[in-house]
Design a protein around this motif. Structure first.
Motif: not given
Length: 395
Positions: A215-222, A224-240
């Motif tokens: 599986f591949s899952y793009t973590l929706p941190f952006d 969940m934390a819309q007020g945080a900087p995008k460079r910190l919350t976007q681009g997270w991916t989890f594989w298994g």
């Protein structure tokens, strides 16, 4: 020259001394079966083909021969696959896959094994200098049939992709390698040197069931934390990737050759025992985790060792080995009825995980941080168990 064989090539087990200085080997002259020296001029290249010579002074020869008809084998393979789109962006694919291999290389022993009775060693009867020889030809074949199923699910809006693959397969052959089987889990030599069809069984690499989930899952941190900087919350991916499969087959053997067919001194293989009762596998509380067979099976093997040490025939709860004698050596009275590759080692499963963070720096430049965890649960992957009856590590 002079071999009255339908085969080509030979070797000897004798050790010859080599030196850089000219030195005669001291070998006796070549004679025919009547004792006449051939060739008269001493040039062995002039011995007519198929002219029998006396090999007794040079033997007994332990030889490896190749059939004059040795040729390449071939495979016939194919598949029939159907794919169906299901609701919710799901795809189901199912296929039948086959692969048949014909005329594969394998070995047999047309002169029985070393020490076999003369009735089973026709080439030794013709020429006493000949002992056991291994003939490599094209008598092996294999079949593979499998059901392969794949279920795929993609949900781009949720950042999720999922795939499940399952294979139910069966691989059968009469010789997994050129030497009939690998020494780690299969019988190298044949129980009956004249019956390679008796070795037909599951291949040493046969895996009956195998499941793989990824599986591949793009973590929706952006989100969940819309007020945080995008460079910190976007681009997270989890594989298994999760894998599970049944174990490989292996063969239980005795430490002996047989009185009926001799001792395989070329490949060093041993005959199989008689099967009395199908052995059970380990259950909870029956010894260490690394133990494959149940305690009664291990005790049966220990009883076999005690019987052999006292020179007695063995008829245990699971295996039986009547003993015989061959030239002063303890052997099995006959090859057992236990088939090749009749038991299976433990299965295996593993889980691999990966976490990555992609950060877009400039127009053409990105930075990725990745952490990967292989077999994160540290699950065991044991080799096949010791398979020789009477040894300390059996099972």
């Amino acid at each position: 020259q002079g071999f009255n064989f339908p085969f080509s090539g030979y070797s000897t087990a004798q050790n010859l001394m080599f030196t850089t200085a000219p030195r005669p080997l001291g070998l006796p002259p070549i004679t025919d079966l009547s004792g006449n020296v051939v060739p008269a001029g001493g040039n062995s290249k002039t011995v007519p083909k198929n002219d029998p010579i006396n090999l007794t002074p040079y033997g007994p020869l332990l030889t490896n021969l190749t059939s004059n008809d040795l040729h390449n084998g071939y495979t016939i393979s194919g598949n029939l696959t159907m794919e169906r789109e299901l609701p919710w962006d799901t795809i189901l694919q199912a296929g039948y896959v086959f692969n048949n291999a014909v005329s594969l290389y394998a070995s047999q022993f047309p002169n029985a094994y070393s020490g076999a009775p003369l009735s089973l060693t026709p080439y030794t009867a013709l020429n006493p200098g000949l002992s056991e020889f291994q003939l490599t030809d094209n008598h092996a074949h294999s079949t593979y049939n499998a059901l392969q199923v794949v279920l795929r699910k993609s949900a781009p809006t949720a950042g999720l992709a999922f795939q499940l693959s399952y294979t139910y397969a069966k691989a059968i052959d009469n010789a997994t390698t050129v030497y009939n089987g690998d020494s780690a889990n299969s019988g190298v030599g044949q129980n009956n040197p004249f019956c390679w069809s008796c070795e037909k069984a599951a291949s040493s690499f046969d895996i009956r069931h195998r499941v793989v989930v990824n599986f591949s899952y793009t973590l929706p941190f952006d989100k969940m934390a819309q007020g945080a900087p995008k460079r910190l919350t976007q681009g997270w991916t989890f594989w298994g990737i999760a894998t599970a499969s049944t174990g490989f087959p292996f063969t239980v053997v005795t430490p002996f050759g047989s009185a009926e067919y001799g001792i395989d001194s070329y490949a060093g293989s041993t005959v199989r025992p008689d099967l009395v009762t199908t052995p059970g596998y380990k259950h909870g509380g029956q010894g260490p985790e690394e133990q494959l067979f149940s305690n009664p099976v291990l005790q049966d093997s220990a009883n076999f060792a005690q019987a052999v040490n006292s020179g007695q025939n063995f008829s245990g709860q699971f295996f039986a080995v009547p003993l015989g004698n061959l030239g002063g050596s303890t052997v099995a009275a006959h090859p057992g009825n236990l088939g090749r590759n009749t038991f299976r080692a433990a299965g295996f499963s593993s889980l691999d995980l990966s976490l990555a963070k992609d950060t877009h720096l400039f127009e053409r430049t990105s930075l990725q941080f990745r952490a990967e965890f292989f077999n994160i649960l540290n699950q065991h992957a044991f080799a096949n168990p010791n398979r020789t009856l009477g040894t300390n590590g059996f099972g």
